[in-house]
Design a protein around this motif. Structure first.
Motif, PDB file in Angstrom:
ATOM      1  N   ALA A   1     -93.059 -68.346  20.516  1.00  0.00           N
ATOM      2  CA  ALA A   1     -92.156 -67.908  21.677  1.00  0.00           C
ATOM      3  C   ALA A   1     -91.141 -69.009  22.018  1.00  0.00           C
ATOM      4  O   ALA A   1     -90.105 -68.616  22.745  1.00  0.00           O
ATOM      5  CB  ALA A   1     -93.324 -67.749  22.971  1.00  0.00           C
ATOM      6  N   ASP A   2     -91.300 -70.145  22.021  1.00  0.00           N
ATOM      7  CA  ASP A   2     -90.453 -71.086  22.373  1.00  0.00           C
ATOM      8  C   ASP A   2     -89.328 -71.271  21.375  1.00  0.00           C
ATOM      9  O   ASP A   2     -88.017 -71.571  21.775  1.00  0.00           O
ATOM     10  CB  ASP A   2     -91.061 -72.748  22.421  1.00  0.00           C
ATOM     11  N   LEU A   3     -89.562 -71.301  20.003  1.00  0.00           N
ATOM     12  CA  LEU A   3     -88.839 -71.537  19.081  1.00  0.00           C
ATOM     13  C   LEU A   3     -87.987 -70.342  18.239  1.00  0.00           C
ATOM     14  O   LEU A   3     -86.717 -70.720  17.947  1.00  0.00           O
ATOM     15  CB  LEU A   3     -89.174 -72.388  17.909  1.00  0.00           C
ATOM     16  N   ILE A   4     -88.490 -69.139  18.535  1.00  0.00           N
ATOM     17  CA  ILE A   4     -87.652 -68.004  17.694  1.00  0.00           C
ATOM     18  C   ILE A   4     -86.536 -67.571  19.047  1.00  0.00           C
ATOM     19  O   ILE A   4     -87.257 -66.879  20.197  1.00  0.00           O
ATOM     20  CB  ILE A   4     -88.475 -67.068  17.235  1.00  0.00           C
ATOM     21  N   GLY A   5     -85.431 -67.447  19.023  1.00  0.00           N
ATOM     22  CA  GLY A   5     -84.710 -66.939  20.095  1.00  0.00           C
ATOM     23  C   GLY A   5     -84.652 -65.603  20.436  1.00  0.00           C
ATOM     24  O   GLY A   5     -84.498 -65.059  21.415  1.00  0.00           O
TER      25      GLY A   5
ATOM     26  N   MET B   1     -84.572 -58.876  16.320  1.00  0.00           N
ATOM     27  CA  MET B   1     -85.716 -58.849  15.625  1.00  0.00           C
ATOM     28  C   MET B   1     -85.813 -58.385  14.284  1.00  0.00           C
ATOM     29  O   MET B   1     -86.868 -58.975  13.506  1.00  0.00           O
ATOM     30  CB  MET B   1     -86.718 -57.809  16.426  1.00  0.00           C
ATOM     31  N   ALA B   2     -84.929 -57.512  13.724  1.00  0.00           N
ATOM     32  CA  ALA B   2     -84.768 -57.122  12.563  1.00  0.00           C
ATOM     33  C   ALA B   2     -85.038 -57.943  11.495  1.00  0.00           C
ATOM     34  O   ALA B   2     -85.828 -57.783  10.476  1.00  0.00           O
ATOM     35  CB  ALA B   2     -83.673 -56.123  12.240  1.00  0.00           C
ATOM     36  N   PRO B   3     -84.390 -58.907  11.405  1.00  0.00           N
ATOM     37  CA  PRO B   3     -84.390 -59.899  10.201  1.00  0.00           C
ATOM     38  C   PRO B   3     -85.686 -60.779  10.011  1.00  0.00           C
ATOM     39  O   PRO B   3     -86.121 -60.971   9.085  1.00  0.00           O
ATOM     40  CB  PRO B   3     -83.232 -61.014  10.494  1.00  0.00           C
TER      41      PRO B   3
ATOM     42  N   ARG C   1     -78.424 -59.669  11.332  1.00  0.00           N
ATOM     43  CA  ARG C   1     -77.828 -61.058  11.763  1.00  0.00           C
ATOM     44  C   ARG C   1     -78.467 -62.062  11.168  1.00  0.00           C
ATOM     45  O   ARG C   1     -79.600 -62.211  10.788  1.00  0.00           O
ATOM     46  CB  ARG C   1     -78.219 -60.957  13.289  1.00  0.00           C
ATOM     47  N   PRO C   2     -78.033 -63.130  11.242  1.00  0.00           N
ATOM     48  CA  PRO C   2     -78.594 -64.489  10.592  1.00  0.00           C
ATOM     49  C   PRO C   2     -80.101 -64.848  11.288  1.00  0.00           C
ATOM     50  O   PRO C   2     -79.746 -64.786  12.680  1.00  0.00           O
ATOM     51  CB  PRO C   2     -77.422 -65.444  10.683  1.00  0.00           C
ATOM     52  N   LEU C   3     -80.875 -65.373  10.658  1.00  0.00           N
ATOM     53  CA  LEU C   3     -82.122 -66.064  11.328  1.00  0.00           C
ATOM     54  C   LEU C   3     -81.519 -67.145  11.954  1.00  0.00           C
ATOM     55  O   LEU C   3     -80.813 -68.032  11.433  1.00  0.00           O
ATOM     56  CB  LEU C   3     -83.274 -66.124  10.412  1.00  0.00           C
ATOM     57  N   ASP C   4     -82.177 -67.520  13.377  1.00  0.00           N
ATOM     58  CA  ASP C   4     -81.977 -68.897  13.920  1.00  0.00           C
ATOM     59  C   ASP C   4     -82.974 -69.883  13.329  1.00  0.00           C
ATOM     60  O   ASP C   4     -83.767 -69.294  12.490  1.00  0.00           O
ATOM     61  CB  ASP C   4     -82.013 -68.745  15.322  1.00  0.00           C
TER      62      ASP C   4
END
Length: 226
Positions: A41-45, A134-136, A159-162
């Motif tokens: 929850a904290d790390l994935i934008g 969310m798709a990537p 979109r690129p993954l963060d």
């Protein structure tokens, strides 16, 4: 996708890998699952909520909300003129959250979480309001299962993954590798799978090493020339 060595493994990936080599009966499994959800929850934008449902379950799950969302909720709940809002708990037990999330218009990505026996001990459900963001994650999880499938970086329309998304995919792929190593060792030990797992579990405990290290030793002794 950025590759990371074991020495530089980030916290979400580290927890997923550690869980995959944690014996099923250790008392800290639940705490490990909670940490996975909070890191996600904290790390994935793209993720607003990360929920862990243990198997078998009673329909409830542990839900972690992102720190950004918790701060927004805390601020919205403050009384007018109040300088500081009371902090909102970022992790909670929430019955039937998956059903309620559908009504909130959230997109979902599901990831199985394994423990040392190879069993899927829980499901990590990631929820976000932005379906395109969310798709990537979905594509990355599928590619971790099957390397022949395209990765998010190979899919131009995504979109690129963060960094957090990359960490999730890297951790899941490594957890799958740990699981495969342990499963191969159990097959080489032979006999009923439960008995083979107990043998490996006891061997690891006696040597003071992890299940994956014990599994690697079994594979080396059985398959590599003396």
């Amino acid at each position: 996708m950025t590759s990371r060595s074991v020495g530089t493994r980030q916290p979400l990936a580290a927890e997923m890998v550690a869980l995959a080599e944690t014996p099923d009966d250790l008392p800290d499994v639940h705490e490990r699952l909670e940490r996975v959800s909070q890191f996600a929850a904290d790390l994935i934008g793209a993720v607003d909520y990360a929920a862990v449902s243990e198997r078998p379950g009673d329909g409830s799950c542990t839900v972690a909300m992102s720190g950004e969302l918790a701060a927004a909720v805390s601020g919205a709940s403050a009384a007018p003129g109040t300088p500081d809002a009371e902090p909102v708990a970022t992790t909670m037990t929430w019955p039937n959250f998956r059903h309620e999330a559908a009504g909130m218009g959230l997109s979902i990505v599901s990831v199985p979480l394994f423990t040392g026996s190879g069993a899927a001990r829980a499901t990590l459900d990631l929820y976000g309001h932005d379906a395109a963001a969310m798709a990537p994650l979905t594509v990355g999880i599928c590619a971790a299962y099957d390397p022949d499938l395209p990765s998010p970086a190979d899919t131009a329309e995504l979109r690129p993954l963060d960094d957090g998304g990359e960490e999730l995919i890297a951790g899941f792929a490594e957890a799958l590798s740990v699981r495969a190593t342990i499963q191969l060792a159990l097959a080489l030990i032979g006999g009923p799978e439960e008995d083979a797992y107990l043998t490996l579990r006891l061997d690891a405990a006696q040597q003071g090493i992890s299940l994956s290290e014990a599994a690697a030793a079994v594979i080396s002794s059985k398959l590599l020339p003396a």
